[in-house]
Design an enzyme around this catalytic site. Sequence first.
Site, PDB file in Angstrom:
ATOM      1  N   ASP A 102      53.132  28.069  60.473  1.00 36.25           N
ATOM      2  CA  ASP A 102      53.698  27.365  59.548  1.00 36.25           C
ATOM      3  C   ASP A 102      54.795  26.215  59.990  1.00 36.25           C
ATOM      4  O   ASP A 102      55.521  26.796  61.242  1.00 36.25           O
ATOM      5  CB  ASP A 102      54.689  28.144  58.729  1.00 36.25           C
ATOM      6  N   HIS A 103      54.671  25.002  59.859  1.00 36.97           N
ATOM      7  CA  HIS A 103      55.574  24.045  60.574  1.00 36.97           C
ATOM      8  C   HIS A 103      55.459  24.001  62.234  1.00 36.97           C
ATOM      9  O   HIS A 103      56.278  24.231  62.843  1.00 36.97           O
ATOM     10  CB  HIS A 103      57.007  24.224  60.360  1.00 36.97           C
TER      11      HIS A 103
ATOM     12  N   GLU B 149      51.412  17.059  57.454  1.00 35.72           N
ATOM     13  CA  GLU B 149      52.872  17.020  56.664  1.00 35.72           C
ATOM     14  C   GLU B 149      53.332  15.490  56.936  1.00 35.72           C
ATOM     15  O   GLU B 149      53.184  14.988  57.849  1.00 35.72           O
ATOM     16  CB  GLU B 149      54.089  17.847  57.014  1.00 35.72           C
TER      17      GLU B 149
ATOM     18  N   HIS C 136      55.987  23.146  49.863  1.00 38.86           N
ATOM     19  CA  HIS C 136      56.831  24.173  50.725  1.00 38.86           C
ATOM     20  C   HIS C 136      58.236  24.305  49.852  1.00 38.86           C
ATOM     21  O   HIS C 136      58.581  23.755  48.795  1.00 38.86           O
ATOM     22  CB  HIS C 136      57.227  23.348  51.958  1.00 38.86           C
ATOM     23  N   GLY C 137      58.851  25.258  50.368  1.00 43.08           N
ATOM     24  CA  GLY C 137      60.100  25.523  49.578  1.00 43.08           C
ATOM     25  C   GLY C 137      59.956  26.181  48.154  1.00 43.08           C
ATOM     26  O   GLY C 137      60.843  25.631  47.147  1.00 43.08           O
ATOM     27  N   GLY C 138      58.970  27.203  47.991  1.00 40.43           N
ATOM     28  CA  GLY C 138      58.738  27.498  46.711  1.00 40.43           C
ATOM     29  C   GLY C 138      59.756  28.459  46.034  1.00 40.43           C
ATOM     30  O   GLY C 138      59.757  28.699  44.571  1.00 40.43           O
TER      31      GLY C 138
ATOM     32  N   ASN D 143      59.041  32.086  51.217  1.00 39.49           N
ATOM     33  CA  ASN D 143      59.677  32.902  52.314  1.00 39.49           C
ATOM     34  C   ASN D 143      60.913  33.401  52.010  1.00 39.49           C
ATOM     35  O   ASN D 143      61.204  34.731  51.910  1.00 39.49           O
ATOM     36  CB  ASN D 143      59.821  32.000  53.668  1.00 39.49           C
TER      37      ASN D 143
END
Length: 287
Positions: free
Chosen positions: A84-85, A135, A207-209, A231
Site C-alpha cells: 500500500d502506497h 496513483e 482510498h480512505g474508505g 484501515n
Amino acid sequence: MLVSAKDMLVKAKAGKYAVGQFNINNLEWTKAALITAQECNSPIILGVSEGAGKYMTGFKTVAAMVKAMIEELKITVPVALHLDHGTYDGCYKCIEAGFSSIMFDGSHYPIDENVAKTKELVEVCAEKGMSLEAEVGSIGGEEDGVIGKGECADPAECKQIADLGVTMLAAGIGNIHGKYPENWEGLSFETLDAIQKLTGDMPLVLHGGTGIPEDMIKKAISLGVAKINVNTECQLSFAAATRKYIEEGKDLSGKGFDPRKLLNPGFEAIKATIKEKMELFGSVGKA
C-alpha cells in the site's frame, strides 16, 4: 490462495461491486481478515504499508506469514497480498519478498516521472504475474507517514497512467486517510465520472474508505470503483473492543491477561467490521 488482484478486480468492475483492501498489522489482523473472507466467500486484498511491513520485521516475514496462514487455515477464496502506497524502492522489495500485488505511489512526482517509473514497474509486474496499482492526484490526510494534500486528479493524467497497462488506478477525488473532518466537502463525483470516461474498463481504487457515507460508496462503485481501502475503521474497532475489555477488568480475572484472551475482543471486532464492509461493497459470495 494467493493471487494477483487483476482477475478479482476485473470481475468486480463488470459486476458493479468492489473488493475490499483491509490493511494488516500483525498476526491477529491477518487471521481475522482471512477467516472473514472465507466465511463470506469473498475475494480480499490484504494491504501492507511500508511502515507496517517494517513493524512486522520485513516484507519477507509478512509474505511468509500470509502464505502459511492461507495453507493452515485452508483458505480457498482469492487473496492478494498488496503493498500500500509503495515507494519505488519498496515496490522492488515486495516483488522480491513474494507479494502478489503492489502499489506504486508516484503521485508526488511530476507526471512525466510518475509515468516513467510506473511504466518500468508495469513491465516487471507483467513478467512476475503481479498486479500493479498506480496513483494520480493525492489522498488527503496522513496514513503511516504518507501525507497528501488531497488534490483531485487530472483525468487526462489518469488516462496517461492507465494507458501504460496498470491493473488499477487510484485517483484523488477528495478522499482522505483517517477520520473525515466535519467540514469535509464529500467526494468529487464529477472528477470520478470524467476519469472513468477516459480510462474505460480500468478498475478504479477508492482510498480512505473509513467514514465515507454508504450512499457515496455505492455511487462510487457505480462510477467504476472496484477496490476500496479500509484501515482506520479496523483500527478504531480494534481499539474500542480492547479498551472495553480492559476497562471492565476482564484482563485481571482468571488469566485474562493472556495475550490470546486480551487480543481476542479486538480480533472479533475486526472480523465484524470487515464483514460489514464486504456486505456494503457487494463482494460477499463473489469469490
